[in-house]
Enzyme design. Sequence first.
Site, PDB file in Angstrom:
ATOM      1  N   SER A   1     -58.538 -38.506  53.225  1.00 30.85           N
ATOM      2  CA  SER A   1     -57.988 -37.916  52.017  1.00 30.85           C
ATOM      3  C   SER A   1     -59.023 -37.908  50.921  1.00 30.85           C
ATOM      4  CB  SER A   1     -56.787 -38.735  51.541  1.00 30.85           C
ATOM      5  OG  SER A   1     -57.273 -40.014  51.160  1.00 30.85           O
ATOM      6  N   LYS A   2     -58.917 -36.912  50.062  1.00 27.81           N
ATOM      7  CA  LYS A   2     -59.962 -36.776  49.049  1.00 27.81           C
ATOM      8  C   LYS A   2     -59.897 -37.884  48.016  1.00 27.81           C
ATOM      9  CE  LYS A   2     -57.629 -33.274  46.242  1.00 27.81           C
ATOM     10  NZ  LYS A   2     -57.586 -31.869  45.950  1.00 27.81           N
TER      11      LYS A   2
END
Length: 493
Positions: free
Chosen positions: A252-253
């Site tokens: 996930s960013k």
Amino acid sequence: MTVRTRIAPSPTGDPHVGTAYVALFNMAFAHSQGGQFLLRIEDTDQTRSTPQSEKSIVDALRWLGLDWDEGPDNGGDKGPYRQSERSTIYKEHADKLLENGHAFRCFCTAERLEELRKTQMEEKLPLGYDGHCAGLSEEQVAERLAKGEPHVVRMSVPRQGQCTFNDMLRGEITIDWAQIDLQILLKADGMPTYHLANVVDDHLMEISHVIRGEEWINSAPKHILLYQYFGWKTPVFCHLPLLRNVDKSKLSKRKNPTSILYYQRMGFLPEALVNYLGRMGWSMPDEREKFSLSEMLAAFDIQRVSLGGPVFDVEKLSWLNGMWIRDELSDEQLADRLQEWALNRDTLMAFLPFARQRMETLSDLAPLGNYLVSGMLPITAEDLKSAGMEEDQLIEVLQYALWRLEAEQQWNRDNIFNDLKAIADAMDINLKSFLAPLFIAIAGSSASISVMDSMALLGADMTRARLRHAIDVLGGVGKKKLKKMEKAYQQLL
Ligand code: GLU
């Protein structure tokens, strides 16, 4: 049978490394079977899809060399390959399902659905649509249509029994029908949802193997049912393991840069990134770590994909990239790569309008622009503290800015300015003091061009990565504190 695979990204943000990973395996499988690989743009969510995002996905996949045989930019005889140009096709198919009783019109209002959700939560019942409109008579439907009542089309799904299907890598998978919602197929605006458009297109584009991320496993029963309703042959399904952060959570960013544009800006070579993605759950028969795309294509066997969650570890990627630079490029080639990358006129032309006011000699450019062609900056906690803030507030400013900018969909100077100003106002800090630590985090020094312009030039992912890095330099934020801060942040804005 001709093997045909596809990658079907939704153009709703930066090009994701996960998209490139799934594209690579689709391409490799099609190649190993003498088949074809397609690109289809799934842009039916008109509120979130943008042409810029489509362009950046196409450019990023091309940069990596993951070329497709048919697609929106290079054509093919099963087009159009952009779903927004196919809406009449979906409507016709939804009508067919309605005629045959495989779908129904649902007039439930947002309020009713909200009420239903509340009751289901209170009574600890499974969440989901309760089939309220499935029993409307033809006359009732006709009457409500005549009144022009807004409605959606939902698919009928058995409430009992199980759906069993075969996955190329996972074998037999069984899911209870009761877990499958009465999926909306056409929205009130007449646009299809992913499920309808995806199945119709995979059929019409003669996709033989649907190779996609494991997050779609639970959608497979709906898709299989739609194939049956239409009387079509079901493609073979293959759900690849999801990429993971080093802590094994889903990539996930928030934890890891996920945009291909970030890796491009950091100066990774496309060959090395593809090589690394090829090692996500797959290995060469001789287990060697460094291999080219053409070597992977020549040796590919999908049965060598292993299901343990592959970890996308930027440190390992950097190590591999270093090998590529040292072993594969001559000085001449490296010079070419550096120029293609960022040491070129485009970078200068983007930066000079801001830099020239601050230059007395040409050599002033290097210290001013150093941060633009760097990765993470060698800043210290002292540098950040020199902005004159208490440590707690310093972390709040950086973290709130990060959260706000993570939610920014349109990355440009004005939006960045509005985002930062909104937080500064809400925290009751004057803008200049608020921006002081951001200058250090983003450009390494306060003697730099406007930090908003710097962020716009650096791009969203590099900006976020530097903010995250600054927080780490200050010792990071523990889980508990982060939760508290998140609450405070939500109340603030
Ligand atoms: N549009 C979907 C996505 O964004 C495609 C999923 C699939 O491959 O079916 O991931």
